[in-house]
Every structure is written in C-alpha cells, then in structure tokens.
Motif scaffolding. Structure first.
Motif, short mmCIF file in Angstrom:
data_model
loop_
_atom_site.label_atom_id
_atom_site.label_comp_id
_atom_site.label_asym_id
_atom_site.label_seq_id
_atom_site.Cartn_x
_atom_site.Cartn_y
_atom_site.Cartn_z
N UNK A 1 -5.02 5.17 6.62
CA UNK A 1 -6.37 5.17 6.05
C UNK A 1 -6.79 3.72 5.88
N UNK A 2 -7.95 3.38 6.45
CA UNK A 2 -8.41 1.99 6.38
C UNK A 2 -9.75 1.93 5.65
N UNK A 3 -10.04 0.78 5.13
CA UNK A 3 -11.30 0.59 4.40
C UNK A 3 -12.03 -0.60 4.99
N UNK A 4 -13.31 -0.45 5.09
CA UNK A 4 -14.18 -1.55 5.53
C UNK A 4 -14.18 -2.62 4.44
N UNK A 5 -14.20 -3.89 4.83
CA UNK A 5 -14.17 -4.98 3.84
C UNK A 5 -15.38 -5.90 4.03
N UNK A 6 -15.53 -6.78 3.06
CA UNK A 6 -16.53 -7.85 3.18
C UNK A 6 -16.03 -9.03 2.34
N UNK A 7 -16.66 -10.16 2.51
CA UNK A 7 -16.28 -11.32 1.71
C UNK A 7 -17.23 -11.41 0.53
N UNK A 8 -16.65 -11.54 -0.68
CA UNK A 8 -17.51 -11.61 -1.87
C UNK A 8 -17.96 -13.05 -2.12
N UNK A 9 -18.71 -13.24 -3.20
CA UNK A 9 -19.32 -14.56 -3.44
C UNK A 9 -18.27 -15.65 -3.67
N UNK A 10 -17.04 -15.25 -4.10
CA UNK A 10 -16.00 -16.27 -4.32
C UNK A 10 -15.15 -16.50 -3.07
N UNK A 11 -15.51 -15.83 -1.96
CA UNK A 11 -14.77 -16.05 -0.71
C UNK A 11 -13.59 -15.10 -0.54
N UNK A 12 -13.38 -14.19 -1.50
CA UNK A 12 -12.26 -13.25 -1.40
C UNK A 12 -12.65 -12.01 -0.60
N UNK A 13 -11.63 -11.27 -0.14
CA UNK A 13 -11.86 -10.04 0.63
C UNK A 13 -11.93 -8.87 -0.35
N UNK A 14 -13.01 -8.10 -0.27
CA UNK A 14 -13.12 -6.91 -1.14
C UNK A 14 -13.45 -5.69 -0.28
N UNK A 15 -13.03 -4.52 -0.79
CA UNK A 15 -13.30 -3.28 -0.07
C UNK A 15 -14.74 -2.83 -0.34
N UNK A 16 -15.33 -2.15 0.65
CA UNK A 16 -16.69 -1.64 0.45
C UNK A 16 -16.68 -0.16 0.06
N UNK A 17 -15.50 0.46 0.10
CA UNK A 17 -15.41 1.88 -0.21
C UNK A 17 -15.59 2.77 1.02
N UNK A 18 -16.03 2.17 2.13
CA UNK A 18 -16.23 2.96 3.36
C UNK A 18 -14.88 3.11 4.07
N UNK A 19 -14.41 4.36 4.19
CA UNK A 19 -13.06 4.57 4.70
C UNK A 19 -13.04 5.41 5.97
N UNK A 20 -11.98 5.23 6.76
CA UNK A 20 -11.77 6.12 7.91
C UNK A 20 -10.28 6.22 8.19
N UNK A 21 -9.92 7.17 9.05
CA UNK A 21 -8.52 7.41 9.36
C UNK A 21 -8.26 7.00 10.82
N UNK A 22 -7.19 6.21 11.02
CA UNK A 22 -6.78 5.88 12.40
C UNK A 22 -5.45 6.61 12.65
N UNK A 23 -5.41 7.52 13.60
CA UNK A 23 -4.14 8.19 13.90
C UNK A 23 -3.12 7.16 14.42
N UNK A 24 -1.90 7.21 13.93
CA UNK A 24 -0.87 6.26 14.40
C UNK A 24 0.50 6.80 14.00
N UNK A 25 1.42 6.77 14.93
CA UNK A 25 2.78 7.20 14.64
C UNK A 25 3.71 5.99 14.44
N UNK B 1 0.87 -1.20 0.00
CA UNK B 1 0.00 0.00 0.00
C UNK B 1 0.89 1.24 0.00
N UNK B 2 0.38 2.38 -0.53
CA UNK B 2 1.20 3.60 -0.53
C UNK B 2 1.59 3.99 0.89
N UNK B 3 2.80 4.51 1.02
CA UNK B 3 3.27 5.00 2.32
C UNK B 3 3.98 3.95 3.15
#
Ligand code: NAP
Length: 465
Positions: A299-323, A113-115
C-alpha cells in the motif's frame, strides 16, 4: 647508518577505502611505514567485489588497481582475521603503532512500516550481497537465529517493488529485469545464476518518496535502464511537473537536471508491448506491506513536500501488487566493540580522519570510508577521503604525536600465538586463479566462489575454523 624502524599501521577493512589508505601510506617517502590490511573475509576488495553489480565489469575491474597496492613490498594483506573476535581492537592497538578503521557500513536502514517482516521483503544490501556471492549470504552452515536469503520469493515473484531511488535501487532493478542468459556473461556464482534463471518477473516498480528532481541516481547508471531490450519504462508525465523547490534543485544541480531530462524523454516514448515494464513512481512512499504468510502487495501513499521541506503524506493511497519487496534505502554503519561510535549517525566520530575518543583526539586511531563519512559517494570518493586521513596520520607522526612504541613484528607474533593464520595476497592469487579456472571450465570468463569453504580450499587452507 641503520634504516629507521618503520611505523606499523593496521588498516581494518580491505575494501576500497582501506586499500586506498594503504596506497596513500605506501606511496609517500617521508615516513617509513609498513601497512597491514586486515579483513574478516578470506578475500580482499570489500564492496568492489561484494557491492558493485556483476554486470558493471568496468567498475569491478578497479580491483586490479587495488590488488597492485596489496602486492607492494610495504603492504601486507591479512585475510580471514576478524578484529573483535580473533583479536580485540585493544589488542590490535597494542600490537601496532596506529590503526585506521575502514570497515564500512555493515548494516542497512529499515522502513518502519507494518508488514516489513513478511517473507518476500528483503534489504537491498542483502540481495546485492547474495547476487555478488558474499559468503555471509551463502553460508556453509547457518548461524543460530539467521535465515538463508529467501531466494524462493525472487523465483515466485511476477511483480517487485524496490523502495528508494539511489544507485543501489538501479542495480537491484536491473538484475531483477535482466535475463539469466545475459547475466551469464558476468562472474556471478553458479548457484545465483541458476536461481535467477527461474525468475519470472515482468514488472519492477521503483518508489521515490520525493519528486524526479530528488533522486540520487548518477545519470550514466540511470540511462542504462532505458537501454534494456524489450523493457518499457513507465512514468506518469504528471509526476514530472516541477514545483518551485524541484525547479530550484534542477537549477543548481546538473545531475538532477540531466536525470529529469531523461525521465521526460522516457515519459514521451510510446510504450506498450514489451515483455517487461520498469515503473518509476515519484511522490510515492510505502505505508504498509500486505500479505497473508508472504507479501502480495504494497500500500503506497502519494506525498508532497511541506513548507519546511519535509515529505508528508497526502492521504491518497493505492495498492501495487508485488510478491517481492526490496528496500533500497541506504546502508548503515555498525559499532565495532572498542571503537568510539556515534549511534545517531552510524559513524566513528572524527576530525579530518583523526578519531575522537573521550572528547579529545585518540593518539593512534584514524578512520576512513563509509564508517567515517557515511554510506555516500562513488568508489573514487574513497580515494580523496583516504588521502585526507593519511595526511592527518603522517602529520601526527612528523609532529611526534604518534610514536613507534612496539617491536614491528608484534602483530605477527600475536597472531601466531593465537594460532591464527592470515591469508596473504598469494592466497588471494590462488583464489583468483581458481575462480577463473572454474569459469573457463564451463565457458565463462570467471565464476565467483560464494562459499567460505570453497574460498579457503582454493586458498590452500584445508579446513574450516
Ligand atoms: P542512497 O544514494 O543514499 O539512496 C537511498 C534512497 O533511499 C534515496 O532515494 C532516499 O530518498 C531513499 N530513502 C531513504 N529512506 C527512505 C524511506 N524511509 N522511505 C523511502 N525512501 C527512503 O543510497 P544507495 O542507493 O544505497 O547507495 C549508497 C552509495 O553507493 C551511494 O553513494 C551510491 O551512489 C553508491 N553506489 C554507486 C553505484 C554506481 O554504480 N555508481 C552503485 C551502487 C551504489 P531521500 O533522498 O528522499 O532520502
């Protein structure tokens, strides 16, 4: 009648998998063997010394059993010998009758992932190696192109993100949360404890890209987190609602069921007021690591499992502060020049421990441990794994597929010709005694020597080579 000439078997790697292979070879009486357990480090025990968390003393004490194997009359430890540098694999194969590769998984996976390159982002295996006092991470002299572990970012952080929900992530989270006072009770190197005493972390966020049914925690280690004093476990109860696939996992996997029950118990606790918080974020994956000069959030994204059992993003994002961001997404095997290697799996190709070379079985090469099966399982898993490999080797010897074709002292002669002086088990005993003495001198039961120069000095070697 003279004794039959023993088969000389070299095991590359003195971690649990290599030593269990030596144990299985030395315990049988069918075939006379001599085992040379070779390691590039001055000390044996691999991940038992440099992977098992220092506050897990009962697991670390497995080294006492491993040590007894190295003390057997037909087993010798060859420490501080690097196959691939001091000797090539081909030279070693020439000098002994059979080789067992047991050199583990020397690298780690990345997130992509970037960063990820920002200061303040590190791989869990590096952080683990640092707090266990591994000489590679505590170098006397820095190799060109290599940087010291960014300890400053640990000291600077108030909030840390740990990506991955396996047992290594648990170890990392616990060490980040525990106070240095409590960790004094371990054998951590003094300089590690001094650094950890400066940390000011109040929040540790564990990210699981799938749901609570899909962690790879063992329940005993997971439960330990809930017993840390003055730490609130933060779980969003809505994350614990089980979808159909999660219910199926919980139905067939007892560990998953126990872990989910524990998460439910924690989510029902009243929280608030503790000095530190440990957050479990399920169905969450990192999409970018953000910071100007060093990491300040993820920056994190909410995920779900798709019909083939893989992990996909839902587009719902939020920021977790972390150093501080520690990616704990698994180890990975690396290639040892001269040894067959499957880049896709990061393993040595084999069948029941017999190495496959050029499409067929190699006549003298075997493999065990993480470089055979991948970085999975607990320490005991290496025992049955080693037994499978040694069973194959002994069967091949009995069938005449592996034959003694060298003088049994060839390895000693070759090393002596090169001016290489391996450290034996007595050298380890001297290092062991020095670490205990150092610990006792300032009220601890033991203090790990983290620098190669200190290990060599304790072993009785006067200079660095
Ligand atoms: P692990 O058990 O394989 O866990 C790796 C974790 O990383 C999984 O949760 C995995 O999720 C996640 N992951 C992988 N790629 C990812 C990505 N791109 N993005 C987000 N998450 C990702 O590995 P480990 O924790 O490094 O442990 C290695 C072995 O050592 C294991 O067998 C472990 O049990 C053992 N160990 C045992 C102990 C002990 O005390 N008993 C302590 C330390 C280690 P997915 O499942 O979704 O792939």
């Amino acid at each position: 009648m003279s004794e039959p000439r023993p088969f000389v078997v070299a095991v590359i790697g003195a971690g649990p998998s290599g030593i269990y292979a030596a144990e299985a070879l030395s315990q049988q009486a069918d075939v006379p063997v001599r085992v040379a357990v070779i390691d590039r480090l001055p000390v044996p025990f691999g991940l038992v010394r440099y992977g098992v968390a220092p506050d897990h003393e009962s697991i670390r004490s497995i080294r006492n059993t491993l040590e007894r194997t190295l003390e057997k009359p037909n087993v010798r430890f060859f420490g501080d010998v690097t196959i691939g540098a001091d000797l090539t694999v081909d030279e070693l194969r020439e000098a002994v009758d059979a080789v067992i590769y047991a050199y583990g998984a020397g690298s780690h996976k990345v997130l992509g992932v970037p960063g990820e390159q920002l200061p303040g982002v590190m791989a869990a295996p590096e952080f683990v190696a640092w707090y266990c006092g591994h000489p590679d991470v505590h170098p006397d002299v820095l190799d060109a192109g290599r940087e010291r572990l960014d300890v400053e970012s640990i000291n600077r952080a108030h909030s840390a993100v740990v990506v991955g929900v396996g047992n290594v992530a648990l170890d990392v989270a616990r060490v980040l949360i525990k106070s240095a006072d409590v960790l004094t009770d371990t054998d951590m190197a003094d300089e590690v404890l001094e650094s950890l005493a400066r940390k000011e972390i109040t929040d540790v966020h564990l990210l699981g890209r799938r749901g609570p049914a899909y962690t790879s925690f063992t329940t005993k280690e997971l439960r330990e987190l809930g017993q840390l004093p003055d730490v609130d476990i933060m779980i969003d109860p809505t994350d614990l609602a089980l979808d159909e696939s999660s219910r199926a996992v919980v139905g067939r996997d007892k560990v998953a069921a126990r872990n989910v029950a524990l998460f439910q118990e924690w989510a029902a606790r009243t929280v608030g007021g503790a000095a530190q918080r440990l957050w479990f974020h399920f169905w969450t994956r990192p999409v970018s690591i953000i910071g100007d000069g060093s990491v300040d959030s993820v920056e994190v994204e909410r995920t779900m499992i798709d019909s083939s059992g893989g992990v996909v993003g839902t587009g719902q994002r939020e920021i977790i502060p972390a150093q501080l961001v520690i990616r704990s997404v698994g180890y990975r095997g690396i290639e040892l020049p001269g040894v067959p290697f499957d880049v896709a799996t990061g393993r040595v190709p084999h069948a029941e421990g017999r190495v496959i070379r050029n499409g067929g079985f190699s006549a003298d090469e075997y493999v065990t441990g993480w470089i055979k099966r991948g970085p999975t399982g607990v320490i005991g898993t290496n025992k049955s794994d080693a037994v499978e490999t040694v069973t194959s080797l002994l069967a091949d010897i009995r069938d005449g597929a592996v034959t003694p074709h060298h003088d049994s002292n060839e390895l000693d002669r070759l090393l002596a010709d090169r001016g290489i002086h391996p450290l034996d088990v007595d050298a380890w005993h001297r290092i062991d005694a020095a670490e205990i003495d150092l610990g006792l001198s300032h009220g601890r039961r033991r203090t790990t020597l983290a620098h190669r120069s200190d290990l060599l000095a304790a072993a009785g070697e006067s200079s660095l080579d």
